[in-house]
Design an enzyme around this catalytic site. Sequence first.
Site, PDB file in Angstrom:
ATOM      1  N   GLU A 183       0.816  -1.209   0.000  1.00  0.00           N
ATOM      2  CA  GLU A 183       0.000   0.000   0.000  1.00  0.00           C
ATOM      3  C   GLU A 183       0.853   1.263   0.000  1.00  0.00           C
ATOM      4  O   GLU A 183       1.960   1.294   0.527  1.00  0.00           O
ATOM      5  CB  GLU A 183      -0.963  -0.035   1.187  1.00  0.00           C
ATOM      6  CG  GLU A 183      -1.967  -1.180   1.002  1.00  0.00           C
ATOM      7  CD  GLU A 183      -3.060  -1.263   2.045  1.00  0.00           C
ATOM      8  OE1 GLU A 183      -4.157  -1.719   1.682  1.00  0.00           O
ATOM      9  OE2 GLU A 183      -2.840  -0.898   3.209  1.00  0.00           O
TER      10      GLU A 183
ATOM     11  N   CYS B 257       3.551   8.465   1.196  1.00  0.00           N
ATOM     12  CA  CYS B 257       4.098   7.492   2.139  1.00  0.00           C
ATOM     13  C   CYS B 257       4.214   6.163   1.407  1.00  0.00           C
ATOM     14  O   CYS B 257       3.209   5.606   0.952  1.00  0.00           O
ATOM     15  CB  CYS B 257       3.149   7.388   3.341  1.00  0.00           C
ATOM     16  SG  CYS B 257       3.648   6.122   4.519  1.00  0.00           S
TER      17      CYS B 257
ATOM     18  N   CYS C  19       6.648  -7.357   6.899  1.00  0.00           N
ATOM     19  CA  CYS C  19       7.786  -6.894   7.703  1.00  0.00           C
ATOM     20  C   CYS C  19       8.218  -8.037   8.608  1.00  0.00           C
ATOM     21  O   CYS C  19       7.387  -8.820   9.058  1.00  0.00           O
ATOM     22  CB  CYS C  19       7.351  -5.688   8.546  1.00  0.00           C
ATOM     23  SG  CYS C  19       8.732  -4.832   9.340  1.00  0.00           S
TER      24      CYS C  19
ATOM     25  N   CYS D 216       6.751  -5.644  15.444  1.00  0.00           N
ATOM     26  CA  CYS D 216       6.487  -4.680  16.509  1.00  0.00           C
ATOM     27  C   CYS D 216       5.077  -4.929  17.045  1.00  0.00           C
ATOM     28  O   CYS D 216       4.141  -5.161  16.273  1.00  0.00           O
ATOM     29  CB  CYS D 216       6.629  -3.245  16.000  1.00  0.00           C
ATOM     30  SG  CYS D 216       8.313  -2.872  15.474  1.00  0.00           S
TER      31      CYS D 216
ATOM     32  N   CYS E 141       1.893  -2.892  15.586  1.00  0.00           N
ATOM     33  CA  CYS E 141       1.836  -2.552  14.159  1.00  0.00           C
ATOM     34  C   CYS E 141       1.105  -3.621  13.358  1.00  0.00           C
ATOM     35  O   CYS E 141       1.408  -4.813  13.463  1.00  0.00           O
ATOM     36  CB  CYS E 141       3.251  -2.361  13.620  1.00  0.00           C
ATOM     37  SG  CYS E 141       3.291  -1.991  11.856  1.00  0.00           S
TER      38      CYS E 141
ATOM     39  N   GLY F 236       6.967  -2.257   5.913  1.00  0.00           N
ATOM     40  CA  GLY F 236       8.329  -2.780   5.830  1.00  0.00           C
ATOM     41  C   GLY F 236       9.371  -1.955   6.551  1.00  0.00           C
ATOM     42  O   GLY F 236       9.121  -0.836   6.990  1.00  0.00           O
TER      43      GLY F 236
ATOM     44  N   SER G 128      12.270   6.134   7.626  1.00  0.00           N
ATOM     45  CA  SER G 128      11.951   5.792   9.010  1.00  0.00           C
ATOM     46  C   SER G 128      12.406   4.368   9.297  1.00  0.00           C
ATOM     47  O   SER G 128      12.127   3.448   8.530  1.00  0.00           O
ATOM     48  CB  SER G 128      10.435   5.916   9.227  1.00  0.00           C
ATOM     49  OG  SER G 128      10.095   5.548  10.545  1.00  0.00           O
TER      50      SER G 128
ATOM     51  N   SER H 210      11.910   5.027  14.990  1.00  0.00           N
ATOM     52  CA  SER H 210      10.740   4.605  15.757  1.00  0.00           C
ATOM     53  C   SER H 210      11.186   4.184  17.143  1.00  0.00           C
ATOM     54  O   SER H 210      11.599   3.047  17.346  1.00  0.00           O
ATOM     55  CB  SER H 210      10.053   3.444  15.031  1.00  0.00           C
ATOM     56  OG  SER H 210       9.512   3.899  13.821  1.00  0.00           O
ATOM     57  N   LEU H 211      11.126   5.087  18.076  1.00  0.00           N
ATOM     58  CA  LEU H 211      11.662   4.823  19.423  1.00  0.00           C
ATOM     59  C   LEU H 211      10.594   4.170  20.315  1.00  0.00           C
ATOM     60  O   LEU H 211      10.774   3.072  20.802  1.00  0.00           O
ATOM     61  CB  LEU H 211      12.176   6.132  20.025  1.00  0.00           C
ATOM     62  CG  LEU H 211      13.010   5.990  21.283  1.00  0.00           C
ATOM     63  CD1 LEU H 211      14.249   5.156  21.064  1.00  0.00           C
ATOM     64  CD2 LEU H 211      13.407   7.368  21.833  1.00  0.00           C
ATOM     65  N   HIS H 212       9.509   4.871  20.548  1.00  0.00           N
ATOM     66  CA  HIS H 212       8.314   4.327  21.207  1.00  0.00           C
ATOM     67  C   HIS H 212       8.442   3.994  22.688  1.00  0.00           C
ATOM     68  O   HIS H 212       7.440   3.676  23.334  1.00  0.00           O
ATOM     69  CB  HIS H 212       7.778   3.085  20.483  1.00  0.00           C
ATOM     70  CG  HIS H 212       7.512   3.304  19.032  1.00  0.00           C
ATOM     71  ND1 HIS H 212       6.882   4.429  18.552  1.00  0.00           N
ATOM     72  CD2 HIS H 212       7.810   2.550  17.941  1.00  0.00           C
ATOM     73  CE1 HIS H 212       6.796   4.346  17.247  1.00  0.00           C
ATOM     74  NE2 HIS H 212       7.352   3.230  16.842  1.00  0.00           N
TER      75      HIS H 212
ATOM     76  N   CYS I 256      -0.959   5.707  10.088  1.00  0.00           N
ATOM     77  CA  CYS I 256       0.285   5.026  10.484  1.00  0.00           C
ATOM     78  C   CYS I 256      -0.022   3.671  11.092  1.00  0.00           C
ATOM     79  O   CYS I 256      -0.845   3.561  11.990  1.00  0.00           O
ATOM     80  CB  CYS I 256       1.024   5.812  11.560  1.00  0.00           C
ATOM     81  SG  CYS I 256       1.506   7.438  11.065  1.00  0.00           S
TER      82      CYS I 256
HETATM   83  N1  SAH Z   1       9.816  -0.078   9.850  1.00  0.00           N
HETATM   84  C1  SAH Z   1       9.966   1.356   9.810  1.00  0.00           C
HETATM   85  C2  SAH Z   1       8.995   1.963   8.846  1.00  0.00           C
HETATM   86  C3  SAH Z   1       7.541   1.932   9.262  1.00  0.00           C
HETATM   87  S1  SAH Z   1       7.125   3.550   9.622  1.00  0.00           S
HETATM   88  C4  SAH Z   1       9.852   1.911  11.206  1.00  0.00           C
HETATM   89  O1  SAH Z   1       9.572   1.140  12.129  1.00  0.00           O
HETATM   90  O2  SAH Z   1      10.104   3.085  11.420  1.00  0.00           O
HETATM   91  C5  SAH Z   1       5.612   3.477  10.343  1.00  0.00           C
HETATM   92  C6  SAH Z   1       5.554   4.320  11.614  1.00  0.00           C
HETATM   93  O3  SAH Z   1       4.264   4.149  12.179  1.00  0.00           O
HETATM   94  C7  SAH Z   1       6.549   3.811  12.634  1.00  0.00           C
HETATM   95  O4  SAH Z   1       6.986   4.818  13.486  1.00  0.00           O
HETATM   96  C8  SAH Z   1       5.688   2.828  13.360  1.00  0.00           C
HETATM   97  O5  SAH Z   1       6.246   2.471  14.588  1.00  0.00           O
HETATM   98  C9  SAH Z   1       4.374   3.590  13.472  1.00  0.00           C
HETATM   99  N2  SAH Z   1       3.244   2.697  13.736  1.00  0.00           N
HETATM  100  C10 SAH Z   1       3.164   1.385  13.509  1.00  0.00           C
HETATM  101  N3  SAH Z   1       1.975   0.911  13.907  1.00  0.00           N
HETATM  102  C11 SAH Z   1       1.278   1.951  14.374  1.00  0.00           C
HETATM  103  C12 SAH Z   1      -0.053   2.100  14.865  1.00  0.00           C
HETATM  104  N4  SAH Z   1      -0.879   1.074  14.953  1.00  0.00           N
HETATM  105  N5  SAH Z   1      -0.442   3.342  15.222  1.00  0.00           N
HETATM  106  C13 SAH Z   1       0.371   4.400  15.087  1.00  0.00           C
HETATM  107  N6  SAH Z   1       1.634   4.313  14.615  1.00  0.00           N
HETATM  108  C14 SAH Z   1       2.071   3.102  14.258  1.00  0.00           C
END
Ligand code: SAH
Length: 365
Positions: free
Chosen positions: A94, A107, A114, A118, A121, A167, A199, A221-223, A341
């Site tokens: 997508e 995007c 992937c 995570c 995700c 991915g 990212s 993507s720290l989180h 996202c």
């Molecule tokens: N693999 C890369 C690229 C994906 S970017 C990465 O991890 O950065 C997609 C962004 O959206 C990342 O920051 C990811 O952590 C965030 N994301 C994933 N699932 C999400 C969700 N359900 N709600 C909001 N953000 C999410």
Amino acid sequence: MSAEKTNLLNLDHAGLEAFVAEIGEKPFRAKQLLQWIHQHGVDDFDAMTNLSKELRAKLKERAEIRAPKIVMDQLAHDGTRKWRLEIDGGSAIETVFIPETDRGTLCISSQAGCTLNCAFCSTGHQGFNRNLTTGEIVSQIWLASKLLGHGPGGTRRITNVVLMGMGEPLLNFDNVVAAIRIMLDDLAYGLSRRRVTLSTAGVVPMIDRLRAECPVSLAVSLHAPNDKLRDELVPLNKKYPIAELLDACRRYCADAPRIKVTFEYVMLEGVNDSVAHARELVRLLSDVPSKVNLIPFNPFPATRFKRSSQEAIDRFRDVLIAESLTTITRKTRGDDIDAACGQLAGRVLDRTRRSRRPASTVNAE
Ligand code: SAH
């Protein structure tokens, strides 16, 4: 049987020069091809009117310009548009276009599925099929540019590209970098480095390679503000823990005073959204040139997580801002068509048997 045709969407400038040399043509033909393909969106060699008939015939025999097929095209209430593209092998990826008043962001995806899994995700839950080719990555811009047309006065609709779709781009390094070179090439899309953002979940050695080979804006993507929590949310953290990741981020910004890394932080209710977490994050980032993007969690079927309340998000943001950390809360766009996202799922023919693995224990209810 005739030899397989070369898909020119796979080739950056250097690749096209090698290809035209192979068919006995001069290097400037590569420039003409780049412009026809990417600036004019042409896929028919006969439309390339400044090439001789003989050359066109040779190209038709040896080459093709073939993008994945669009199998779905959806428009959200807020103008966000999502395409689903079928790639060879039966999976679908997508791509999302997000229009704003002052820019248009595309995007794009870098893999079908992937491997990183995570916890929050949707793409991760689908498993992994394969890396996208350079052509499949570039095709997302090629198709979107054609379909969106030009804006007023012939301006480009796509002003920014973010590798934030499906991915992990740094696990498909070579194809991603070739695709970025095409995005940056003045004969193709002519985007500046700061308008292309990659990212990553934090593939540390590849962050250094990106800096050496193709520096663009970096988002991480720290989180979570500590390893214990991040191990659970982003399993890749067990391989590349926070300290190593932040060292790589510092190296990424070294010698470039204006460059900052954007840290993405998904707001998960009761998991990582307390004031204590915010303070821990401030301490962690105190010596990294950084901006923070708070992302309200976007739910998808079968998730165990909930989005933090607006109050919790604002409170978290205020703690960061009080400590002079540039922080913005990402607007949720296109969620009525699952284009926000973490909601990109496409269709992944999983080859990892992920569904048989035990689920992570984070926030299990
Ligand atoms: N693999 C890369 C690229 C994906 S970017 C990465 O991890 O950065 C997609 C962004 O959206 C990342 O920051 C990811 O952590 C965030 N994301 C994933 N699932 C999400 C969700 N359900 N709600 C909001 N953000 C999410």
